[in-house]
Design a protein around this motif. Structure first.
Motif, PDB file in Angstrom:
ATOM      1  N   ALA A 292       0.847  -1.300   0.032  1.00 30.18           N
ATOM      2  CA  ALA A 292       0.061   0.009   0.094  1.00 30.18           C
ATOM      3  C   ALA A 292       1.103   1.259   0.044  1.00 30.18           C
ATOM      4  O   ALA A 292       0.468   2.137  -0.776  1.00 30.18           O
ATOM      5  N   VAL A 293       2.107   1.169   0.787  1.00 34.18           N
ATOM      6  CA  VAL A 293       2.922   2.289   0.907  1.00 34.18           C
ATOM      7  C   VAL A 293       3.403   2.464  -0.821  1.00 34.18           C
ATOM      8  O   VAL A 293       3.544   3.820  -1.016  1.00 34.18           O
ATOM      9  N   ALA A 294       3.958   1.434  -1.070  1.00 34.77           N
ATOM     10  CA  ALA A 294       4.749   1.582  -2.495  1.00 34.77           C
ATOM     11  C   ALA A 294       3.663   1.953  -3.652  1.00 34.77           C
ATOM     12  O   ALA A 294       3.979   2.887  -4.570  1.00 34.77           O
ATOM     13  N   THR A 295       2.567   1.303  -3.753  1.00 35.60           N
ATOM     14  CA  THR A 295       1.583   1.992  -4.654  1.00 35.60           C
ATOM     15  C   THR A 295       1.002   3.084  -4.541  1.00 35.60           C
ATOM     16  O   THR A 295       0.817   4.067  -5.709  1.00 35.60           O
ATOM     17  N   ALA A 296       0.862   3.620  -3.337  1.00 29.04           N
ATOM     18  CA  ALA A 296       0.483   5.122  -3.176  1.00 29.04           C
ATOM     19  C   ALA A 296       1.563   6.274  -3.748  1.00 29.04           C
ATOM     20  O   ALA A 296       1.367   7.081  -4.329  1.00 29.04           O
ATOM     21  N   LEU A 297       2.792   5.648  -3.304  1.00 32.59           N
ATOM     22  CA  LEU A 297       3.759   6.499  -3.789  1.00 32.59           C
ATOM     23  C   LEU A 297       4.079   6.514  -5.303  1.00 32.59           C
ATOM     24  O   LEU A 297       4.298   7.521  -5.974  1.00 32.59           O
ATOM     25  N   LEU A 298       3.796   5.310  -5.921  1.00 34.22           N
ATOM     26  CA  LEU A 298       3.984   5.371  -7.364  1.00 34.22           C
ATOM     27  C   LEU A 298       2.877   6.240  -8.247  1.00 34.22           C
ATOM     28  O   LEU A 298       2.944   6.707  -9.087  1.00 34.22           O
ATOM     29  N   ASP A 299       1.704   6.117  -7.487  1.00 39.51           N
ATOM     30  CA  ASP A 299       0.646   6.996  -7.982  1.00 39.51           C
ATOM     31  C   ASP A 299       0.870   8.403  -7.802  1.00 39.51           C
ATOM     32  O   ASP A 299       0.669   8.969  -8.853  1.00 39.51           O
ATOM     33  N   GLU A 300       1.552   8.628  -6.673  1.00 37.42           N
ATOM     34  CA  GLU A 300       1.677  10.223  -6.584  1.00 37.42           C
ATOM     35  C   GLU A 300       2.812  10.601  -7.528  1.00 37.42           C
ATOM     36  O   GLU A 300       2.889  11.727  -8.138  1.00 37.42           O
ATOM     37  N   LEU A 301       3.766   9.630  -7.922  1.00 35.07           N
ATOM     38  CA  LEU A 301       4.617  10.071  -8.951  1.00 35.07           C
ATOM     39  C   LEU A 301       4.285   9.665 -10.491  1.00 35.07           C
ATOM     40  O   LEU A 301       5.078  10.150 -11.489  1.00 35.07           O
ATOM     41  N   GLY A 302       3.137   9.117 -10.588  1.00 31.97           N
ATOM     42  CA  GLY A 302       2.765   8.992 -12.166  1.00 31.97           C
ATOM     43  C   GLY A 302       3.419   7.819 -12.581  1.00 31.97           C
ATOM     44  O   GLY A 302       3.451   7.689 -13.825  1.00 31.97           O
ATOM     45  N   ILE A 303       3.617   6.723 -12.012  1.00 29.28           N
ATOM     46  CA  ILE A 303       4.439   5.721 -12.357  1.00 29.28           C
ATOM     47  C   ILE A 303       3.565   4.298 -12.456  1.00 29.28           C
ATOM     48  O   ILE A 303       3.004   4.062 -11.536  1.00 29.28           O
ATOM     49  N   ALA A 304       3.144   3.799 -13.702  1.00 31.30           N
ATOM     50  CA  ALA A 304       2.238   2.797 -13.930  1.00 31.30           C
ATOM     51  C   ALA A 304       3.030   1.324 -13.128  1.00 31.30           C
ATOM     52  O   ALA A 304       4.085   1.142 -13.288  1.00 31.30           O
ATOM     53  N   TYR A 305       1.995   0.544 -12.756  1.00 28.22           N
ATOM     54  CA  TYR A 305       2.360  -0.935 -12.178  1.00 28.22           C
ATOM     55  C   TYR A 305       1.144  -1.720 -12.322  1.00 28.22           C
ATOM     56  O   TYR A 305      -0.033  -1.293 -12.636  1.00 28.22           O
ATOM     57  N   LEU A 306       1.376  -2.912 -12.100  1.00 31.29           N
ATOM     58  CA  LEU A 306       0.325  -3.914 -12.072  1.00 31.29           C
ATOM     59  C   LEU A 306      -0.007  -4.169 -10.353  1.00 31.29           C
ATOM     60  O   LEU A 306       0.823  -4.051  -9.657  1.00 31.29           O
ATOM     61  N   GLU A 307      -1.423  -3.818 -10.291  1.00 33.51           N
ATOM     62  CA  GLU A 307      -2.047  -3.953  -8.763  1.00 33.51           C
ATOM     63  C   GLU A 307      -1.855  -5.572  -8.197  1.00 33.51           C
ATOM     64  O   GLU A 307      -2.291  -6.451  -9.118  1.00 33.51           O
ATOM     65  N   PRO A 308      -0.992  -5.602  -7.409  1.00 31.09           N
ATOM     66  CA  PRO A 308      -0.767  -7.152  -7.132  1.00 31.09           C
ATOM     67  C   PRO A 308      -1.820  -7.736  -6.230  1.00 31.09           C
ATOM     68  O   PRO A 308      -2.218  -7.253  -5.325  1.00 31.09           O
ATOM     69  N   SER A 309      -2.033  -9.112  -6.443  1.00 32.22           N
ATOM     70  CA  SER A 309      -2.982  -9.863  -5.760  1.00 32.22           C
ATOM     71  C   SER A 309      -2.363 -10.787  -4.841  1.00 32.22           C
ATOM     72  O   SER A 309      -3.051 -11.766  -3.830  1.00 32.22           O
ATOM     73  N   GLY A 310      -1.021 -11.009  -4.995  1.00 34.24           N
ATOM     74  CA  GLY A 310      -0.392 -12.056  -4.267  1.00 34.24           C
ATOM     75  C   GLY A 310       1.270 -11.759  -4.105  1.00 34.24           C
ATOM     76  O   GLY A 310       1.494 -10.806  -4.856  1.00 34.24           O
ATOM     77  N   ALA A 311       1.808 -12.622  -3.266  1.00 29.26           N
ATOM     78  CA  ALA A 311       3.555 -12.582  -3.251  1.00 29.26           C
ATOM     79  C   ALA A 311       3.764 -11.028  -2.607  1.00 29.26           C
ATOM     80  O   ALA A 311       2.995 -10.656  -2.006  1.00 29.26           O
ATOM     81  N   PHE A 312       4.913 -10.584  -2.778  1.00 30.07           N
ATOM     82  CA  PHE A 312       5.453  -9.241  -2.102  1.00 30.07           C
ATOM     83  C   PHE A 312       6.184  -8.709  -3.072  1.00 30.07           C
ATOM     84  O   PHE A 312       7.270  -7.971  -2.751  1.00 30.07           O
TER      85      PHE A 312
END
Length: 384
Positions: free
Chosen positions: A295-315
């Motif tokens: 959650a910390v990482a995806t919020a930061l990536l959103d803030e920076l405008g960097i695209a990613y795959l929303e994970p459902s598992g693993a780390f």
């Protein structure tokens, strides 16, 4: 000096290890490249291992593992995975990697083809080449939710195809295959009389999605299943995993195990008994920790405008940095490490379709994750 076996030249090196080893030679590196849990091992597991060493429990064990560990795994598979097996289908291995190699060695001969996910765990291709088999990648595309395309699989299968590998939860993607997808893959395997190898190493780390064990849906004994204690219990260096085979393979497995490792070290097996049969609150705490980090990482990536795959598992996080890599993410990852002191796994290490992506491991402190992500180059702003 005599020459080595010619097929060894075809074994691809690990792009992840290349980054890791380069990072080890540098100072003040932020490590987000290797899938190493950052949580401590539970005290009762450490105590079981220490007690075994102190009691000099260091003799050989049966090839398949000590009886109490195999029995514990049988119970765990029934209660947690919906898989009913007997102890002669459970083989304790030197981590999940050994289990993968065993299954592929049993099913594949020289020139046989194995369908592997792309992007997918790099060892799939490495193992195939090690035994002179041919890895044939099937594409997991962002446009398809990083799920297998059955039409593509039909185009790829040939008379030489002997196995298909599936990995859910996925390393590197963090994707989980829904039950209907697994049912379709099993039907595909049955249609073409293929073995199926299911890598379920990250089974305990899922977020809002249900993990389905492939063998729980198998009706005609074609599934090999690979599990590991490395990630679940933070025991990466203890090297304990297990392979679950179709029935009837015990005599062959006993011979194969003897030829490769004989057995796994006894104290590690006793620690594994304590891990599987003991309290599981530390596993749940680890899952919560990784979920919060994601959650910390995806919020930061959103803030920076960097695209990613929303994970459902693993780390892991699968992050799109194609705007910065110039078509060679492996070379970019090395430059990024040298310039910014952040180690990330280049997506191309997981297959051709990983080009332009990186894998970030969030098994770290939130501060480490934030430091690493903030050093990523910003994507261009549209319209400027």
């Amino acid at each position: 000096m005599p020459s080595l076996a010619p097929h060894m030249d075809s074994v691809p090196p690990s792009g992840i290890r290349r980054i890791f080893e380069l990072a080890q030679s540098l100072d003040d590196v932020v490590f987000l490249a290797v899938g190493e849990p950052d949580v401590p091992v539970a005290e009762h597991i450490l105590a079981a291992a220490a007690e075994a060493w102190q009691a000099d429990q260091t003799n050989y064990t049966p090839n398949g593992g000590i009886p109490e560990l195999r029995a514990a795994i049988v119970d765990k598979l029934a209660t947690q995975n919906g898989i009913t097996v007997d102890t002669e289908q459970v083989w304790v291995t030197n981590g999940g990697m050994h289990a993968l190699f065993l299954a592929m060695t049993l099913a594949l001969g020289p020139g046989d083809e194995v369908l592997i996910p792309d992007p997918g765990y790099s060892t799939f291709a490495m193992n195939a080449r090690m035994i002179s088999a041919v890895p044939v990648p099937y594409t997991l595309r962002s446009s398809g939710g990083f799920l297998p395309d059955l039409d593509e699989l039909e185009r790829l299968v040939t008379a030489r195809t002997r196995m298909i590998i599936v990995n859910s939860p996925s390393n590197p993607l963090g994707a989980i295959f829904p039950k209907p997808v697994i049912e379709s893959l099993l039907a595909f395997a049955k249609k073409h009389d293929l073995w199926m190898l299911s890598d379920e190493v990250y089974e305990c780390f899922t977020y809002g999605a249900l993990h389905t064990s492939v063998a729980s849906l198998d009706t005609d004994d074609r599934v090999f299943s690979v599990f590991s204690l490395s990630k679940t219990y933070a025991l990466t260096g203890a090297r304990v995993g297990y392979l679950v085979t179709p029935p009837g393979l015990a005599p062959l497995m006993r011979t194969t195990q003897e030829a490769i490792v004989s057995c796994i070290n006894t104290p590690a097996q006793l620690a594994a008994v304590a891990a599987i049969t003991g309290p599981q609150d530390h596993v749940l705490a680890a899952a919560t920790h990784y979920r919060e980090n994601l959650a910390v990482a995806t919020a930061l990536l959103d803030e920076l405008g960097i695209a990613y795959l929303e994970p459902s598992g693993a780390f892991y996080l699968w992050v799109d940095v194609s705007y910065a890599t110039g078509g060679d993410v492996a070379e970019w990852a090395e430059r990024f490490l040298l310039a910014q002191r952040v180690a990330v796994a280049p997506g191309s290490a997981f297959g051709r379709h990983g080009e332009g992506w990186i894998r970030l491991c969030v098994a770290a402190s939130p501060e480490t994750i934030e430091t690493g992500i903030r050093r990523l180059p910003r994507p261009p702003v549209l319209g400027t």
